[in-house]
Design an enzyme around this catalytic site. Sequence first.
Site, PDB file in Angstrom:
ATOM      1  N   TYR A   4      -3.209   1.864  16.226  1.00 24.22           N
ATOM      2  CA  TYR A   4      -1.947   1.661  16.993  1.00 24.22           C
ATOM      3  C   TYR A   4      -2.209   1.479  18.248  1.00 24.22           C
ATOM      4  O   TYR A   4      -1.288   0.807  18.903  1.00 24.22           O
ATOM      5  CB  TYR A   4      -1.310   2.763  16.666  1.00 24.22           C
ATOM      6  CG  TYR A   4      -0.891   3.301  15.240  1.00 24.22           C
ATOM      7  CD1 TYR A   4       0.646   2.741  15.033  1.00 24.22           C
ATOM      8  CD2 TYR A   4      -1.518   3.979  14.509  1.00 24.22           C
ATOM      9  CE1 TYR A   4       0.937   2.902  13.955  1.00 24.22           C
ATOM     10  CE2 TYR A   4      -1.053   4.167  13.155  1.00 24.22           C
ATOM     11  CZ  TYR A   4       0.323   3.515  12.846  1.00 24.22           C
ATOM     12  OH  TYR A   4       0.732   3.556  11.413  1.00 24.22           O
ATOM     13  N   ARG A  35       0.830  -1.088   0.075  1.00 21.64           N
ATOM     14  CA  ARG A  35       0.129  -0.057  -0.079  1.00 21.64           C
ATOM     15  C   ARG A  35       0.846   0.988  -0.011  1.00 21.64           C
ATOM     16  O   ARG A  35       1.956   1.515   0.889  1.00 21.64           O
ATOM     17  CB  ARG A  35      -0.882  -0.030   1.205  1.00 21.64           C
ATOM     18  CG  ARG A  35      -1.681   1.353   1.419  1.00 21.64           C
ATOM     19  CD  ARG A  35      -2.310   1.399   2.865  1.00 21.64           C
ATOM     20  NE  ARG A  35      -2.863   2.930   2.931  1.00 21.64           N
ATOM     21  CZ  ARG A  35      -2.413   3.483   4.137  1.00 21.64           C
ATOM     22  NH1 ARG A  35      -1.665   3.029   5.138  1.00 21.64           N
ATOM     23  NH2 ARG A  35      -2.885   4.896   4.128  1.00 21.64           N
ATOM     24  N   GLU A  94      -6.786   8.779   6.934  1.00 22.54           N
ATOM     25  CA  GLU A  94      -7.242   8.993   8.276  1.00 22.54           C
ATOM     26  C   GLU A  94      -7.404  10.650   8.155  1.00 22.54           C
ATOM     27  O   GLU A  94      -6.987  11.421   8.543  1.00 22.54           O
ATOM     28  CB  GLU A  94      -5.822   9.051   8.931  1.00 22.54           C
ATOM     29  CG  GLU A  94      -5.150   7.776   9.326  1.00 22.54           C
ATOM     30  CD  GLU A  94      -4.141   7.699  10.091  1.00 22.54           C
ATOM     31  OE1 GLU A  94      -4.137   6.873  11.193  1.00 22.54           O
ATOM     32  OE2 GLU A  94      -3.136   8.435   9.979  1.00 22.54           O
ATOM     33  N   GLU A 108      -2.561  -0.126   8.395  1.00 23.24           N
ATOM     34  CA  GLU A 108      -1.309   0.519   9.436  1.00 23.24           C
ATOM     35  C   GLU A 108      -1.266  -0.134  10.582  1.00 23.24           C
ATOM     36  O   GLU A 108      -2.516  -0.187  11.205  1.00 23.24           O
ATOM     37  CB  GLU A 108      -1.172   1.820   9.402  1.00 23.24           C
ATOM     38  CG  GLU A 108      -0.836   2.752   8.098  1.00 23.24           C
ATOM     39  CD  GLU A 108      -0.713   4.346   8.432  1.00 23.24           C
ATOM     40  OE1 GLU A 108      -0.600   4.596   9.433  1.00 23.24           O
ATOM     41  OE2 GLU A 108      -0.970   4.840   7.616  1.00 23.24           O
ATOM     42  N   ASN A 140      -6.449   1.832  10.259  1.00 24.12           N
ATOM     43  CA  ASN A 140      -5.146   1.749  10.888  1.00 24.12           C
ATOM     44  C   ASN A 140      -5.315   1.987  12.438  1.00 24.12           C
ATOM     45  O   ASN A 140      -5.944   2.505  12.993  1.00 24.12           O
ATOM     46  CB  ASN A 140      -4.518   3.258  10.525  1.00 24.12           C
ATOM     47  CG  ASN A 140      -4.169   3.576   8.891  1.00 24.12           C
ATOM     48  OD1 ASN A 140      -4.295   2.663   8.296  1.00 24.12           O
ATOM     49  ND2 ASN A 140      -3.997   4.546   8.531  1.00 24.12           N
ATOM     50  N   HIS A 187      -2.457  11.057   1.329  1.00 24.61           N
ATOM     51  CA  HIS A 187      -1.848  10.935   2.493  1.00 24.61           C
ATOM     52  C   HIS A 187      -1.535  12.203   2.718  1.00 24.61           C
ATOM     53  O   HIS A 187      -0.192  12.180   3.129  1.00 24.61           O
ATOM     54  CB  HIS A 187      -0.973   9.851   2.290  1.00 24.61           C
ATOM     55  CG  HIS A 187      -0.640   9.086   3.737  1.00 24.61           C
ATOM     56  ND1 HIS A 187      -0.740   7.745   3.914  1.00 24.61           N
ATOM     57  CD2 HIS A 187      -0.302   9.583   5.015  1.00 24.61           C
ATOM     58  CE1 HIS A 187      -0.285   7.570   5.274  1.00 24.61           C
ATOM     59  NE2 HIS A 187      -0.032   8.654   5.812  1.00 24.61           N
TER      60      HIS A 187
END
Length: 487
Positions: A331, A117, A206, A390, A329, A161
């Site tokens: 985290y 990606r 995002e 991600e 994504n 992005h």
Amino acid sequence: MLRRRDFLASAAAAAALPVLPGIGAAQDGATGAAVQPLEPAGTPRLPRGFVWGASTSAYQIEGAVKEGGRKPSIWDTFSHTPGRIADGTNGDVACDHYNRYAEDVDLMARLGLQAYRFSIAWPRVMPDGTGPVNPAGLDFYDRLVDKLLARGILPMACLYHWDLPQALQDRGGWHNRDMAGWFADYAVAAVGKLGDRVKPWAMLNEPSVHAIFGHGFGNHAPGLTGWPSYVMAQHNQNLAQGAGIRAVRALRSDLKLGTVFSLQPIYPSSQDPADVAAAQRFDACWNTINLDPLFHGRYPAPFDAVFAQLVKSGDMEQIRVPVDFLGLNYYGPSWIKHDPASFLAQAGYGAVPEGTPRTLLGWPIRAQGLVEVLTRLRDSYGNPPVFVTENGACYEDPAPAAGLVHDPERTEYIRAHLVAASQAIAQGCALNGYFAWSLLDNFEWAEGERRRFGVVNVDFATQKRTPKSSALYLSQLIKAHAGGTQP
């Protein structure tokens, strides 16, 4: 200056944490009892057909900011503004991927990655943001895609992005409703060139993070601040996302179209009703501000009146458009408290449970939170096909030794999240693949080059690439699964 890492982290210990319905399970800081384990145990076991890949973004790795007809983006402007980047670096060279893409693709192939990606730089394709397409800019991605396919790697392109052409920022950027049409024109230009070979396309990366940190706190490009700025940037990104999907779908019917959201469990930092309410507001700003318009055609209840001032006839119909997949994504979670000084709906970071593991950036680690996010998508948003686009962690890596960088903490982080992914699939979540963030150490936005997420080390002085043990771990997992000998 408040940075993204600060908003996800706090050193204080937590009081007792309730379960916040619809947001996520929590750990009881008073008794030590866990609603769900902090970390899943075991070895990842993913189904056949699961896609294994890695992700990057254009400004963070490409460099060559003045080559091939490219013009400045908002990140060029921002990173060259004194005091904006922690270590004073910029993306002028970054990983020099523009000139070293073939080497990087060969490295992906040696690791066994099945998919990649990447993002396309709008200022490389349309240097002025609108108007003529730059053939040399598109030719770079043409070469990249052909190289990926030649090595048996699936290309997944993300159209935006965060590197908006500076020329469009000068015309209002994401505060300008015309951005939706400009984005759709750019999307058609990129897909028109590459859509015969690139089949999965993500629109935005995002959007809530871009709105919060680039247009609210101001510590990301373009450096704007305040609640009205954030709200306009969020709504116009939602409009552009819908416009892009509709325009590309009208161009070609053989593509898989989606978008990418950063999603995380949000917990209140205490049982105080003010903190619980603040966590709900923050959840709306971070998570449902994207999810509810796309899947339900409305803004989340805490802010429907706020956005009503911007929404025009037909807006929500444009935003609510079917997607073929959702990029996730992930985290870690956030613990949130009421903070009257925060522009973001008076919600600020609060106490994190004592003993919670952290990355070098201070971000809390909770692999089980990935299961919570995926089950929320399953239960509240129709269980769309999802790719983790991600997932990764920043640590203080040692210098390369004997052709390898030893990064056991990152390896464990990846392992724990892949186990969580397998648990979510077992619970009926439509998770189809995992892309590590990031393939390469890169220009890490406001942190510059001093913070590293890559599974491959980059010496920025020499541009030498050195795999880390996390890359070898991923490679071994991929090969084991592909060979039918899942561990």
